[in-house]
Design a protein around this motif. Sequence first.
Motif, mmCIF file in Angstrom:
data_model
loop_
_atom_site.group_PDB
_atom_site.id
_atom_site.type_symbol
_atom_site.label_atom_id
_atom_site.label_comp_id
_atom_site.label_asym_id
_atom_site.label_seq_id
_atom_site.Cartn_x
_atom_site.Cartn_y
_atom_site.Cartn_z
ATOM 1 N N GLU A 129 0.835 -1.205 0.000
ATOM 2 C CA GLU A 129 0.000 0.000 0.000
ATOM 3 C C GLU A 129 0.871 1.256 0.000
ATOM 4 N N TRP A 130 1.974 1.186 0.732
ATOM 5 C CA TRP A 130 2.839 2.366 0.834
ATOM 6 C C TRP A 130 3.515 2.667 -0.498
ATOM 7 N N ALA A 131 3.817 1.630 -1.281
ATOM 8 C CA ALA A 131 4.419 1.860 -2.596
ATOM 9 C C ALA A 131 3.475 2.685 -3.465
ATOM 10 N N LEU A 159 -1.562 -6.517 14.017
ATOM 11 C CA LEU A 159 -2.021 -5.844 12.801
ATOM 12 C C LEU A 159 -3.540 -5.885 12.687
ATOM 13 N N GLU A 160 -4.147 -6.958 13.160
ATOM 14 C CA GLU A 160 -5.607 -7.028 13.143
ATOM 15 C C GLU A 160 -6.209 -5.994 14.098
ATOM 16 N N ASP A 161 -5.593 -5.826 15.264
ATOM 17 C CA ASP A 161 -6.066 -4.790 16.191
ATOM 18 C C ASP A 161 -5.978 -3.405 15.549
ATOM 19 N N LEU A 162 -4.904 -3.182 14.777
ATOM 20 C CA LEU A 162 -4.673 -1.863 14.181
ATOM 21 C C LEU A 162 -5.558 -1.615 12.970
ATOM 22 N N GLN A 174 -8.098 -6.104 9.885
ATOM 23 C CA GLN A 174 -7.962 -7.226 8.960
ATOM 24 C C GLN A 174 -6.697 -8.015 9.301
ATOM 25 N N ARG A 175 -6.647 -9.255 8.827
ATOM 26 C CA ARG A 175 -5.487 -10.096 9.090
ATOM 27 C C ARG A 175 -4.595 -10.261 7.859
ATOM 28 N N LEU A 176 -5.093 -9.933 6.684
ATOM 29 C CA LEU A 176 -4.306 -10.168 5.478
ATOM 30 C C LEU A 176 -4.434 -9.008 4.499
ATOM 31 N N MET A 177 -5.646 -8.677 4.087
ATOM 32 C CA MET A 177 -5.886 -7.575 3.146
ATOM 33 C C MET A 177 -6.228 -6.329 3.954
ATOM 34 N N PHE A 178 -5.201 -5.592 4.387
ATOM 35 C CA PHE A 178 -5.380 -4.582 5.420
ATOM 36 C C PHE A 178 -6.161 -3.355 4.932
ATOM 37 N N ASN A 179 -5.834 -2.844 3.747
ATOM 38 C CA ASN A 179 -6.475 -1.626 3.232
ATOM 39 C C ASN A 179 -6.480 -0.537 4.304
#
Length: 558
Positions: A257-259, A325-328, A331-336
């Motif tokens: 996403e950052w790219a 990452l899920e808390d943040l 999502q666990r994989l496709m964060f968006n």
Amino acid sequence: MSLEKPSTPTEIGVTDDGLDYDALADLLGGHVLDRETHVNAEAFVIRPDEVQAVLSTLKEQAGFDHCSCVTAQEYDDRYESIYHLRKYDDPTQELSVVVPSPKDDPHNQSGARVYDTASWHEREAYDLVGIDYDDHPDLRRILLPETWQGHPLSQDYNQDQPQIVTLRENANPLQGDQRSEDDPDTMFVNIGPHHPATHGVLHVKTVLDGEQIADLEPDIGYLHRCEEQMCQQGTYRHQIMPYPDRWDYVSAGILNEWAYARAAEDLADIEVPEYAQVIRTMSAELCRIAAHMLALGTFALDVFGDFTAIFQYAFRDREVVQNILEDLTGQRLMFNYLRLGGVAWDLPEPREEFFEKVRDMLDDLPYKLEEYHDLITGNEIFQMRCVDTGVLSPEMAKSYGATGPVARGSGVDYDLRRDDPYGYYDELDWNVVTETGCDNFSRVLVRMREVEESARIIEQCVDLLEQWPEDDREIQSNVPRTLRPDPDAEIYRAVEAAKGELGIYIRSDGTDKPARFKIRSPCFSNLQTLPEMSQGEYIPDMVASLGSLDIVLGEVDR
């Protein structure tokens, strides 16, 4: 701070203030037909029959030893190839070489004779866009079958035409004889595409001379998903960001996403609040740890088949990071989770519990890494399989455009977080990890040591976020609802993903959607090194070498 890089001798066209494009133009002389100004760098327009002369001059006399990407596209009046050149010593010194070719006969000289990595990039441009590259060492399709009709990214492509892959394409390549007529001691062996050791749908065409590999060709294209084309149909502001998670779909979502965010934000001149930059940096390094844990577990499985301990241990520790990452992100994989101009939302409440969870993970990490060293790097079988196998010299790593742990395992001191700073990296104290063994063992060591450096970065980010004044927690800048960058604006921007340099090229046509969107996958370039690493070795060594590259085919094929 530990981010200083040793200085290198001054090259032609370099001043204390950076690149002197006028001096570079003088160096190239009459080869330069015109100059363009892209958002990140100048571009020289040259004749199609002078590509090798120009690239050789820029590489040998001006120090541009990294061909990071080749972009091809079609306009209403011409075709165009763009060679994005950088320097391993200083990637902020970059330029583009633009090669227009006629509409009725799209072809130009190949750059693969100068940069090995251009070989696959040009094959992809030929396959999808339809540009021929003269003097290319092996110009044929790379993602689509050889019998495919037309080029999907050309303007006149008919997507409704029937495509027939003949039975001949699927014939047994061994036919009735397993041995070469020229050399009766050789044997052709198919490895993959459906095999766990290929890390996805990768077909490795292998020729054995006795028990040693005489020739090897990675055959890709089984998982092409048109990600670039889907991004070209989405709006900058809202519709593109969900796609990057799916390129390297197992580990590097926020890094991906950052790219895109970096390229689009620079293209549209969008500032990101400092607070959001710290959150981005922390979340990106969490993704890097998760990615390296996956790489470590699968590699150990490849090399000595330990599923019960090492593979499951690695996934156990990866799950701890995934929970954070899920808390943040939710999502666990496709964060968006990233947004142009910042992030989607602030840290989860109560913040103290989130910080405690992160610190608990960081506190446990040194003991877990010590355990991995006992189980893996200290294992005699692992050492026998990895030390002095899959050797990739620094010179070949650079020529093939290798980046990330693959390049740093060959002693190439190149990391965009330090060398082309973005986010909050240049404000933090951490080290770039390199190893000089140039083998499979060194690449594993780099990833394990990078986990330690990621932990240092995360800890400093948590310290900052804990002390950040509540009134200054700005998670997004004020971004227009609809983004329409200037027409004909072009940019190439990259970040240091877990597997290496992940770059994005965007060309704007003045609308709210990109006219061209090109993904520079680190896995795509890194995979090109596999034949170089495997020559003269045994099949088990090739399996280890492939595992050490840590590729994901969804990002290779895109």
